[in-house]
Design a protein around this motif. Sequence first.
Motif, PDB file in Angstrom:
ATOM      1  N   THR A  46       0.827  -1.206   0.000  1.00  0.00           N
ATOM      2  CA  THR A  46       0.000   0.000   0.000  1.00  0.00           C
ATOM      3  C   THR A  46       0.859   1.253   0.000  1.00  0.00           C
ATOM      4  N   LEU A  47       1.935   1.236   0.773  1.00  0.00           N
ATOM      5  CA  LEU A  47       2.799   2.410   0.882  1.00  0.00           C
ATOM      6  C   LEU A  47       3.500   2.725  -0.436  1.00  0.00           C
ATOM      7  N   LEU A  48       3.854   1.692  -1.193  1.00  0.00           N
ATOM      8  CA  LEU A  48       4.596   1.884  -2.439  1.00  0.00           C
ATOM      9  C   LEU A  48       3.696   2.027  -3.657  1.00  0.00           C
ATOM     10  N   HIS A  49       2.398   1.888  -3.468  1.00  0.00           N
ATOM     11  CA  HIS A  49       1.476   1.949  -4.596  1.00  0.00           C
ATOM     12  C   HIS A  49       1.510   3.342  -5.218  1.00  0.00           C
ATOM     13  N   ARG A  50       1.775   3.390  -6.499  1.00  0.00           N
ATOM     14  CA  ARG A  50       1.947   4.687  -7.154  1.00  0.00           C
ATOM     15  C   ARG A  50       0.670   5.531  -7.127  1.00  0.00           C
ATOM     16  N   ASP A  51      -0.494   4.886  -7.206  1.00  0.00           N
ATOM     17  CA  ASP A  51      -1.740   5.636  -7.248  1.00  0.00           C
ATOM     18  C   ASP A  51      -2.006   6.389  -5.954  1.00  0.00           C
ATOM     19  N   ARG A  52      -1.422   5.921  -4.863  1.00  0.00           N
ATOM     20  CA  ARG A  52      -1.632   6.593  -3.590  1.00  0.00           C
ATOM     21  C   ARG A  52      -0.910   7.934  -3.531  1.00  0.00           C
ATOM     22  N   GLY A  53       0.179   8.048  -4.271  1.00  0.00           N
ATOM     23  CA  GLY A  53       0.900   9.303  -4.277  1.00  0.00           C
ATOM     24  C   GLY A  53       1.745   9.556  -3.058  1.00  0.00           C
ATOM     25  N   VAL A  54       1.901   8.574  -2.164  1.00  0.00           N
ATOM     26  CA  VAL A  54       2.650   8.784  -0.938  1.00  0.00           C
ATOM     27  C   VAL A  54       4.130   8.997  -1.233  1.00  0.00           C
ATOM     28  N   LEU A  55       4.686   8.149  -2.117  1.00  0.00           N
ATOM     29  CA  LEU A  55       6.102   8.238  -2.429  1.00  0.00           C
ATOM     30  C   LEU A  55       6.354   8.696  -3.863  1.00  0.00           C
ATOM     31  N   HIS A  56       5.316   9.102  -4.547  1.00  0.00           N
ATOM     32  CA  HIS A  56       5.465   9.458  -5.956  1.00  0.00           C
ATOM     33  C   HIS A  56       6.426  10.639  -6.115  1.00  0.00           C
ATOM     34  N   GLY A  57       7.477  10.424  -6.906  1.00  0.00           N
ATOM     35  CA  GLY A  57       8.432  11.488  -7.150  1.00  0.00           C
ATOM     36  C   GLY A  57       9.377  11.767  -6.008  1.00  0.00           C
ATOM     37  N   SER A  58       9.343  10.970  -4.963  1.00  0.00           N
ATOM     38  CA  SER A  58      10.203  11.220  -3.805  1.00  0.00           C
ATOM     39  C   SER A  58      11.548  10.529  -3.960  1.00  0.00           C
ATOM     40  N   GLU A  59      12.581  11.163  -3.445  1.00  0.00           N
ATOM     41  CA  GLU A  59      13.915  10.568  -3.438  1.00  0.00           C
ATOM     42  C   GLU A  59      13.972   9.334  -2.554  1.00  0.00           C
ATOM     43  N   MET A  60      13.017   9.209  -1.636  1.00  0.00           N
ATOM     44  CA  MET A  60      13.021   8.105  -0.682  1.00  0.00           C
ATOM     45  C   MET A  60      12.438   6.819  -1.256  1.00  0.00           C
ATOM     46  N   ALA A  61      11.824   6.857  -2.430  1.00  0.00           N
ATOM     47  CA  ALA A  61      11.181   5.669  -2.987  1.00  0.00           C
ATOM     48  C   ALA A  61      12.136   4.480  -3.105  1.00  0.00           C
ATOM     49  N   PRO A  62      13.357   4.633  -3.619  1.00  0.00           N
ATOM     50  CA  PRO A  62      14.260   3.472  -3.682  1.00  0.00           C
ATOM     51  C   PRO A  62      14.632   2.925  -2.308  1.00  0.00           C
ATOM     52  N   TYR A  63      14.691   3.792  -1.312  1.00  0.00           N
ATOM     53  CA  TYR A  63      15.044   3.342   0.042  1.00  0.00           C
ATOM     54  C   TYR A  63      13.896   2.522   0.650  1.00  0.00           C
ATOM     55  N   TYR A  64      12.674   2.943   0.378  1.00  0.00           N
ATOM     56  CA  TYR A  64      11.525   2.150   0.827  1.00  0.00           C
ATOM     57  C   TYR A  64      11.469   0.814   0.086  1.00  0.00           C
ATOM     58  N   GLN A  65      11.842   0.822  -1.188  1.00  0.00           N
ATOM     59  CA  GLN A  65      11.867  -0.419  -1.950  1.00  0.00           C
ATOM     60  C   GLN A  65      12.890  -1.386  -1.372  1.00  0.00           C
ATOM     61  N   ASP A  66      14.007  -0.852  -0.904  1.00  0.00           N
ATOM     62  CA  ASP A  66      15.031  -1.697  -0.280  1.00  0.00           C
ATOM     63  C   ASP A  66      14.498  -2.339   0.999  1.00  0.00           C
ATOM     64  N   VAL A  67      13.777  -1.572   1.796  1.00  0.00           N
ATOM     65  CA  VAL A  67      13.170  -2.135   3.006  1.00  0.00           C
ATOM     66  C   VAL A  67      12.132  -3.197   2.632  1.00  0.00           C
ATOM     67  N   TYR A  68      11.383  -2.938   1.570  1.00  0.00           N
ATOM     68  CA  TYR A  68      10.389  -3.904   1.108  1.00  0.00           C
ATOM     69  C   TYR A  68      11.041  -5.223   0.703  1.00  0.00           C
ATOM     70  N   ASP A  69      12.215  -5.146   0.096  1.00  0.00           N
ATOM     71  CA  ASP A  69      12.954  -6.365  -0.247  1.00  0.00           C
ATOM     72  C   ASP A  69      13.276  -7.173   1.007  1.00  0.00           C
ATOM     73  N   HIS A  70      13.628  -6.495   2.088  1.00  0.00           N
ATOM     74  CA  HIS A  70      13.887  -7.196   3.356  1.00  0.00           C
ATOM     75  C   HIS A  70      12.606  -7.816   3.909  1.00  0.00           C
ATOM     76  N   VAL A  71      11.490  -7.121   3.698  1.00  0.00           N
ATOM     77  CA  VAL A  71      10.197  -7.684   4.128  1.00  0.00           C
ATOM     78  C   VAL A  71       9.910  -8.977   3.378  1.00  0.00           C
ATOM     79  N   LEU A  72      10.136  -8.963   2.068  1.00  0.00           N
ATOM     80  CA  LEU A  72       9.895 -10.164   1.266  1.00  0.00           C
ATOM     81  C   LEU A  72      10.833 -11.297   1.686  1.00  0.00           C
ATOM     82  N   ARG A  73      12.082 -10.959   1.974  1.00  0.00           N
ATOM     83  CA  ARG A  73      13.020 -11.991   2.408  1.00  0.00           C
ATOM     84  C   ARG A  73      12.587 -12.598   3.735  1.00  0.00           C
ATOM     85  N   THR A  74      12.111 -11.744   4.637  1.00  0.00           N
ATOM     86  CA  THR A  74      11.617 -12.244   5.923  1.00  0.00           C
ATOM     87  C   THR A  74      10.452 -13.201   5.714  1.00  0.00           C
ATOM     88  N   ALA A  75       9.520 -12.823   4.837  1.00  0.00           N
ATOM     89  CA  ALA A  75       8.358 -13.675   4.575  1.00  0.00           C
ATOM     90  C   ALA A  75       8.784 -15.001   3.947  1.00  0.00           C
TER      91      ALA A  75
END
Length: 322
Positions: A205-234
């Motif tokens: 939900t946080l990374l969903h582009r339609d939400r506009g939360v991270l759209h155009g933000s410099e932090m988007a790749p950093y959140y994606q990196d954390v998401y990769d750790h979430v997937l690895r944990t799962a």
Amino acid sequence: MRTRLYRDGRLEKENFPATEISGYVTDRRNAVWIDLCRPTPADLAALGDELDLHELAVEDVLGDHQRPKIDVYDNHLFVTVYAVRHDGDRFVPAEIDVFVTDTALVTVRMDPALDLAEVIRRWDGAPHLAANGVLFLLHGLLDWVVDGQLQLVLDLDARAEELEDELFEERPANAKETQRRMYELRKTTARFRKIALPMRELFGTLLHRDRGVLHGSEMAPYYQDVYDHVLRTAELLESLRDLLANIRETRLAQQGFRLNQIMKRLTGWAAIIAVPTAITGFYGQNVPFPGSGESWGFWASLVLVSVTSVALYAVFRRNDWL
């Protein structure tokens, strides 16, 4: 209450009183962190009025054992995550409720033993990202939470592998102790799954582009990196569940095999004992028989008992029945 003020990407002030918050959150150049530990309902209500927080989100903070989630409201986000805390060897999930507005990040925790000092160190270690404001603060918090969850599942996986190795030792450890450790590991894994697996949906939900939360933000790749750790944990949790199921099935199979071995040996010894019993019973008849009353009859029965017992033992041994 702990507070921090970032202005134009630089830390300006710390631990200022709550009366100054309203003056800072109205300036979009600012990013304010407010940390509340075990606040009263009145404190939350006052904060909700100050930041215009949705009443349902405030109610969720007062409710115990919320599911990890993210709720999107018109003017803010409400996030619930669980940090990993250890009480000795015991895993304790610690709930953190987070309000995210354009200029403020509010963390609410009911466990006073949960320390956010590591989150502050991560913020201080990445000053080049502080210009991203609240998204920078939220990333540091979520990154710390996810890293703790990943480390816990790695520890659980190592403990499961130790149990697996113990199953095939020539002299296995105490069966009751192994059973207790296996039960505790399965219980901990089941509890951990409830707080770790929903993180995939939260980040989705946080990374969903339609939400506009991270759209155009410099932090988007950093959140994606954390998401990769979430997937690895799962993924590790899923493999850990399969490993624990295999360990349990292997242990049950070993118990059945050992029981069969014991029964096979008992049956073999019973057969060896039964033959001498039959011979001595025959020679104990109260009717005349060959060798009755003669010394050679006694020696003949003794030789017969010895020969048949040794022969049976040799046959059973060769067939791996003893």
